[in-house]
Scaffold this motif. Structure first.
Motif, PDB file in Angstrom:
ATOM      1  N   GLU A   1      13.264   7.200   4.978  1.00  0.00           N
ATOM      2  CA  GLU A   1      14.365   6.706   4.140  1.00  0.00           C
ATOM      3  C   GLU A   1      13.845   6.208   2.792  1.00  0.00           C
ATOM      4  OE1 GLU A   1      17.348   5.102   7.669  1.00  0.00           O
ATOM      5  OE2 GLU A   1      15.629   3.877   7.084  1.00  0.00           O
ATOM      6  N   LEU A   2      12.678   5.570   2.815  1.00  0.00           N
ATOM      7  CA  LEU A   2      12.075   5.097   1.565  1.00  0.00           C
ATOM      8  C   LEU A   2      11.681   6.283   0.687  1.00  0.00           C
ATOM      9  CD1 LEU A   2      10.949   2.838  -0.231  1.00  0.00           C
ATOM     10  CD2 LEU A   2       8.850   2.895   1.129  1.00  0.00           C
ATOM     11  N   LYS A   3      11.098   7.298   1.299  1.00  0.00           N
ATOM     12  CA  LYS A   3      10.707   8.492   0.535  1.00  0.00           C
ATOM     13  C   LYS A   3      11.930   9.188  -0.059  1.00  0.00           C
ATOM     14  CE  LYS A   3       6.201   9.524   2.543  1.00  0.00           C
ATOM     15  NZ  LYS A   3       5.288  10.549   3.066  1.00  0.00           N
ATOM     16  N   LYS A   4      13.018   9.245   0.724  1.00  0.00           N
ATOM     17  CA  LYS A   4      14.253   9.867   0.211  1.00  0.00           C
ATOM     18  C   LYS A   4      14.775   9.099  -1.003  1.00  0.00           C
ATOM     19  CE  LYS A   4      18.878  11.525   1.406  1.00  0.00           C
ATOM     20  NZ  LYS A   4      19.437  11.089   0.129  1.00  0.00           N
ATOM     21  N   THR A   5      14.683   7.758  -0.949  1.00  0.00           N
ATOM     22  CA  THR A   5      15.114   6.940  -2.092  1.00  0.00           C
ATOM     23  C   THR A   5      14.300   7.293  -3.342  1.00  0.00           C
ATOM     24  OG1 THR A   5      15.687   5.131  -0.585  1.00  0.00           O
ATOM     25  CG2 THR A   5      15.442   4.572  -2.924  1.00  0.00           C
ATOM     26  N   LEU A   6      12.983   7.437  -3.166  1.00  0.00           N
ATOM     27  CA  LEU A   6      12.128   7.803  -4.308  1.00  0.00           C
ATOM     28  C   LEU A   6      12.484   9.188  -4.833  1.00  0.00           C
ATOM     29  CD1 LEU A   6       9.761   7.353  -6.240  1.00  0.00           C
ATOM     30  CD2 LEU A   6       8.258   8.308  -4.473  1.00  0.00           C
TER      31      LEU A   6
ATOM     32  N   GLU B   1      15.267   1.091 -12.055  1.00  0.00           N
ATOM     33  CA  GLU B   1      15.614   0.044 -13.030  1.00  0.00           C
ATOM     34  C   GLU B   1      16.203  -1.202 -12.369  1.00  0.00           C
ATOM     35  OE1 GLU B   1      16.090  -2.163 -16.309  1.00  0.00           O
ATOM     36  OE2 GLU B   1      15.086  -0.214 -16.324  1.00  0.00           O
ATOM     37  N   ASP B   2      16.949  -1.046 -11.299  1.00  0.00           N
ATOM     38  CA  ASP B   2      17.722  -2.140 -10.688  1.00  0.00           C
ATOM     39  C   ASP B   2      16.812  -3.087  -9.895  1.00  0.00           C
ATOM     40  OD1 ASP B   2      19.388  -3.727  -9.051  1.00  0.00           O
ATOM     41  OD2 ASP B   2      20.957  -2.202  -9.035  1.00  0.00           O
ATOM     42  N   ASP B   3      16.592  -4.303 -10.417  1.00  0.00           N
ATOM     43  CA  ASP B   3      15.714  -5.277  -9.756  1.00  0.00           C
ATOM     44  C   ASP B   3      16.240  -5.683  -8.385  1.00  0.00           C
ATOM     45  OD1 ASP B   3      14.040  -5.272 -11.926  1.00  0.00           O
ATOM     46  OD2 ASP B   3      14.783  -7.154 -12.779  1.00  0.00           O
ATOM     47  N   ASP B   4      17.552  -5.896  -8.285  1.00  0.00           N
ATOM     48  CA  ASP B   4      18.132  -6.351  -7.019  1.00  0.00           C
ATOM     49  C   ASP B   4      17.967  -5.283  -5.935  1.00  0.00           C
ATOM     50  OD1 ASP B   4      18.898  -8.722  -8.197  1.00  0.00           O
ATOM     51  OD2 ASP B   4      20.912  -8.013  -8.704  1.00  0.00           O
ATOM     52  N   ARG B   5      18.182  -4.027  -6.332  1.00  0.00           N
ATOM     53  CA  ARG B   5      18.037  -2.942  -5.346  1.00  0.00           C
ATOM     54  C   ARG B   5      16.578  -2.793  -4.913  1.00  0.00           C
ATOM     55  NH1 ARG B   5      18.763   3.471  -5.903  1.00  0.00           N
ATOM     56  NH2 ARG B   5      18.747   3.948  -3.677  1.00  0.00           N
ATOM     57  N   LEU B   6      15.657  -2.922  -5.852  1.00  0.00           N
ATOM     58  CA  LEU B   6      14.231  -2.835  -5.513  1.00  0.00           C
ATOM     59  C   LEU B   6      13.850  -3.935  -4.527  1.00  0.00           C
ATOM     60  CD1 LEU B   6      11.542  -1.307  -6.190  1.00  0.00           C
ATOM     61  CD2 LEU B   6      11.096  -3.148  -7.828  1.00  0.00           C
ATOM     62  N   GLU B   7      14.336  -5.147  -4.766  1.00  0.00           N
ATOM     63  CA  GLU B   7      14.025  -6.267  -3.877  1.00  0.00           C
ATOM     64  C   GLU B   7      14.633  -6.042  -2.498  1.00  0.00           C
ATOM     65  OE1 GLU B   7      12.669  -9.866  -2.310  1.00  0.00           O
ATOM     66  OE2 GLU B   7      11.977  -8.564  -3.929  1.00  0.00           O
ATOM     67  N   GLN B   8      15.830  -5.473  -2.440  1.00  0.00           N
ATOM     68  CA  GLN B   8      16.457  -5.184  -1.142  1.00  0.00           C
ATOM     69  C   GLN B   8      15.660  -4.136  -0.367  1.00  0.00           C
ATOM     70  OE1 GLN B   8      19.221  -6.961   0.059  1.00  0.00           O
ATOM     71  NE2 GLN B   8      18.482  -5.996   1.949  1.00  0.00           N
ATOM     72  N   ILE B   9      15.176  -3.117  -1.104  1.00  0.00           N
ATOM     73  CA  ILE B   9      14.342  -2.085  -0.467  1.00  0.00           C
ATOM     74  C   ILE B   9      13.062  -2.717   0.080  1.00  0.00           C
ATOM     75  CG2 ILE B   9      12.901  -0.050  -0.952  1.00  0.00           C
ATOM     76  CD1 ILE B   9      15.109   0.798  -2.985  1.00  0.00           C
ATOM     77  N   ARG B  10      12.460  -3.609  -0.707  1.00  0.00           N
ATOM     78  CA  ARG B  10      11.231  -4.282  -0.248  1.00  0.00           C
ATOM     79  C   ARG B  10      11.489  -5.048   1.041  1.00  0.00           C
ATOM     80  NH1 ARG B  10       8.889  -8.820   0.145  1.00  0.00           N
ATOM     81  NH2 ARG B  10      10.643  -9.972  -0.730  1.00  0.00           N
ATOM     82  N   LYS B  11      12.585  -5.798   1.074  1.00  0.00           N
ATOM     83  CA  LYS B  11      12.920  -6.590   2.269  1.00  0.00           C
ATOM     84  C   LYS B  11      13.194  -5.680   3.462  1.00  0.00           C
ATOM     85  CE  LYS B  11      14.865 -10.669  -0.044  1.00  0.00           C
ATOM     86  NZ  LYS B  11      16.119 -11.371  -0.404  1.00  0.00           N
TER      87      LYS B  11
ATOM     88  N   VAL C   1       0.813  -1.222   0.000  1.00  0.00           N
ATOM     89  CA  VAL C   1       0.000   0.000   0.000  1.00  0.00           C
ATOM     90  C   VAL C   1       0.846   1.270   0.000  1.00  0.00           C
ATOM     91  CG1 VAL C   1      -1.871  -1.179   1.215  1.00  0.00           C
ATOM     92  CG2 VAL C   1      -0.208   0.144   2.539  1.00  0.00           C
ATOM     93  N   ASP C   2       2.165   1.128   0.148  1.00  0.00           N
ATOM     94  CA  ASP C   2       3.048   2.293   0.234  1.00  0.00           C
ATOM     95  C   ASP C   2       3.301   2.886  -1.155  1.00  0.00           C
ATOM     96  OD1 ASP C   2       5.726   3.777   0.352  1.00  0.00           O
ATOM     97  OD2 ASP C   2       5.297   3.410   2.473  1.00  0.00           O
ATOM     98  N   VAL C   3       2.878   4.131  -1.360  1.00  0.00           N
ATOM     99  CA  VAL C   3       2.960   4.753  -2.683  1.00  0.00           C
ATOM    100  C   VAL C   3       4.408   4.977  -3.122  1.00  0.00           C
ATOM    101  CG1 VAL C   3       2.482   6.888  -3.964  1.00  0.00           C
ATOM    102  CG2 VAL C   3       0.664   5.758  -2.692  1.00  0.00           C
ATOM    103  N   SER C   4       5.294   5.323  -2.187  1.00  0.00           N
ATOM    104  CA  SER C   4       6.699   5.527  -2.565  1.00  0.00           C
ATOM    105  C   SER C   4       7.284   4.242  -3.140  1.00  0.00           C
ATOM    106  CB  SER C   4       7.519   5.990  -1.355  1.00  0.00           C
ATOM    107  OG  SER C   4       7.097   7.257  -0.928  1.00  0.00           O
ATOM    108  N   PHE C   5       6.960   3.107  -2.511  1.00  0.00           N
ATOM    109  CA  PHE C   5       7.460   1.839  -3.045  1.00  0.00           C
ATOM    110  C   PHE C   5       6.819   1.529  -4.401  1.00  0.00           C
ATOM    111  CE2 PHE C   5       7.612  -2.746  -3.667  1.00  0.00           C
ATOM    112  CZ  PHE C   5       8.968  -2.984  -3.485  1.00  0.00           C
ATOM    113  N   MET C   6       5.502   1.796  -4.506  1.00  0.00           N
ATOM    114  CA  MET C   6       4.825   1.574  -5.798  1.00  0.00           C
ATOM    115  C   MET C   6       5.512   2.376  -6.909  1.00  0.00           C
ATOM    116  SD  MET C   6       0.771   1.749  -4.851  1.00  0.00           S
ATOM    117  CE  MET C   6       0.017   0.757  -3.581  1.00  0.00           C
ATOM    118  N   TYR C   7       5.829   3.648  -6.635  1.00  0.00           N
ATOM    119  CA  TYR C   7       6.477   4.494  -7.644  1.00  0.00           C
ATOM    120  C   TYR C   7       7.853   3.936  -8.023  1.00  0.00           C
ATOM    121  CZ  TYR C   7       3.084   8.397  -7.597  1.00  0.00           C
ATOM    122  OH  TYR C   7       1.962   9.179  -7.741  1.00  0.00           O
ATOM    123  N   LEU C   8       8.571   3.401  -7.033  1.00  0.00           N
ATOM    124  CA  LEU C   8       9.885   2.816  -7.328  1.00  0.00           C
ATOM    125  C   LEU C   8       9.757   1.612  -8.253  1.00  0.00           C
ATOM    126  CD1 LEU C   8      11.683   3.074  -3.869  1.00  0.00           C
ATOM    127  CD2 LEU C   8      12.306   4.293  -5.966  1.00  0.00           C
TER     128      LEU C   8
END
Length: 475
Positions: free
Chosen positions: A433-438, A412-422, A400-407
């Motif tokens: 921190e998630l918002k700053k990443t976005l 582009e980096d699948d591995d980094r996206l998966e690490q952020i999810r974890k 439900v987190d919009v910042s993660f949805m936008y990422l």
């Protein structure tokens, strides 16, 4: 193509009733015209699906001579009724009560399309020799019609072309508007095929409180943003409906052919038009359908009528092309194939909608770095916990987190996206921190787009929009 404007849906049992009546009429027409078994089976499948939806909404079977008396069923507290009222999608309305957004698996069943599975993605990779786009890898483009047929043709050195579009309802586009164009650009590059882009300024004039001059001026401004996505000028034709309809007899002839084969009952059933809608709205679907047929563009395809069309679009546009696919064999043309995308969520959450009139509902392509940072920090719906302690203990909700949805759309980096999810799900990463990443992803993306757009001159726009022969090879 239509955006999702700000009008209330007509998601009543009466809409379903009208849709069933229109679909039943289509089935009878196909049988009378001795259409192919596949066509009839597909139409019957859609009819049965609509009847099931009607029963779920009303608690009783559809009866042709008994239209529903109420806009909502008398008993709407049961699980079936709740389920049926959760999601509603048509070209003007996207509505869901879930913070996760639309249930796309259910939508595939409702619309009768096919899921883009791993096998199809692998086949696209083999055919193009290119790694699949992140939109395919992540299920952002999730559904299709006849994509295997397009790949069959491509592998046998037969041509196809791309068609997508934009309904220019405002001068500034937002990042969600870029999704079909980012993907279409990739398709053009990897398949090396021509593209036509319809700017439906006529539609916006009919639906919005705009003058014809305003609608056309938005076409020009939006075309600059589309060109800034990097399309090849030698393989791309962008056209305004208001301008091109009067230039191309091939285009207008196809509009008229389509109009002749679609009844008023059918468009009422498909699009929910009422007797008080202007006749321009009722006839518009034929104009959005016409670019699906190659001889609408004689300057590109001469008089060829057998070139397959592939349409990447958001799934809310599918009703237009279901109609188009029903008509195509009856006027001697191949059915267009489609690739459907999910919807891009508003900053406030997947169950709300973006609005050009609300600058805080999305990130616009005109936003400064400071505006992007402020919008994400202040307005992006969070899946985090109420306190840091709770978040560290229980973790955040990426669904439900919009910042993660936008990422998922832009990183582009699948591995980094998966690490952020974890990290976010475990509580190791906080919402800030998630918002700053976005923000760190969006700021350069928007700045680079703005720099490219500045380089788009009026002369370039004119060249993209001039009917002409395109450079490509039909082997």
């Amino acid at each position: 193509m239509a955006d999702v404007p700000n009008r209330e849906p007509c998601a009543s049992p009466l809409d379903l009733f009208n849709s069933i009546a229109a679909q039943g009429e289509l089935v009878r027409t196909l049988k009378a015209e001795k259409a192919s078994k596949d066509e009839i089976d597909s139409a019957v499948k859609m009819l049965l699906s609509l009847k099931m939806s009607y029963k779920a909404a009303m608690g009783e079977d559809y009866k042709a001579d008994c239209p529903p008396r109420n806009a909502t069923p008398e008993s709407n507290s049961g699980p079936d009724a709740t389920e049926a009222s959760e999601d509603f999608v048509d070209p003007w309305t996207v509505r869901t009560s879930s913070a996760k957004g639309i249930d796309y698996d259910k939508l595939i069943v409702q619309f009768g399309s096919s899921k883009i599975d791993k096998e199809l993605i692998n086949r696209i990779e083999r055919a193009t020799g290119q790694r699949p786009h992140r939109f395919l890898r992540r299920g952002i483009f999730f559904s299709h019609r006849d994509m295997n047929q397009v790949l069959d043709a491509y592998e046998n050195k037969k041509p196809f072309y791309l068609y997508t579009g934009r309904g220019p309802s405002s001068e500034a586009m937002h990042v969600g508007h870029l999704i079909p164009f980012i993907f279409t650009k990739w398709l053009q590059d990897v398949f090396n095929v021509p593209l036509v882009v319809q700017m439906s300024d006529d539609e916006k004039y009919l639906w919005k409180d705009l003058s014809l001059d305003q609608a056309y001026s938005y076409t020009i401004e939006n075309a600059k943003d589309i060109i800034a996505c990097g399309f090849d000028i030698n393989k791309t034709f962008i056209f305004s409906d208001l301008e091109y309809m009067g230039m191309s007899s091939g285009f207008y002839k196809n509009v008229v052919k389509i109009q002749k084969h679609v009844t008023f009952n059918q468009v009422k059933g498909i699009f929910g038009f009422t007797d008080s809608d202007c006749i321009g709205k009722i006839s518009f679907p034929a104009i959005q359908a016409a670019p699906s047929f190659s001889n609408s563009f004689p300057q590109i395809f001469q008089d060829k009528t057998d070139i397959q069309c592939l349409i990447p679009c958001a799934i809310d546009q599918d009703p237009y092309f279901r109609m188009t696919r029903d008509v195509a064999p009856r006027i001697g043309y191949p059915k267009p194939a489609l690739l459907h995308s999910t919807f891009f969520p508003a900053l406030q959450g997947a169950q709300t909608k973006m609005s050009a009139s609300d600058p805080n509902s999305s990130i616009f392509l005109t936003d400064t770095a400071k505006q992007i940072k402020t919008k994400v920090n202040k307005h992006a719906f969070s899946g985090g916990r109420d306190t840091v302690e709770e978040h560290r203990q229980f973790g955040g909700n990426c669904d439900v987190d919009v910042s993660f949805m936008y990422l998922t759309f832009f990183l582009e980096d699948d591995d980094r996206l998966e690490q952020i999810r974890k990290d976010y799900s475990s509580g190791a990463m906080l919402t800030g921190e998630l918002k700053k990443t976005l923000i760190d992803v969006l700021q350069p993306l928007i700045a680079e787009h703005q720099a490219r757009r500045k380089e788009v001159t009026d002369e370039m726009v004119k060249e993209f929009m001039t009917p002409r022969q395109l450079t490509f090879h039909f082997q």
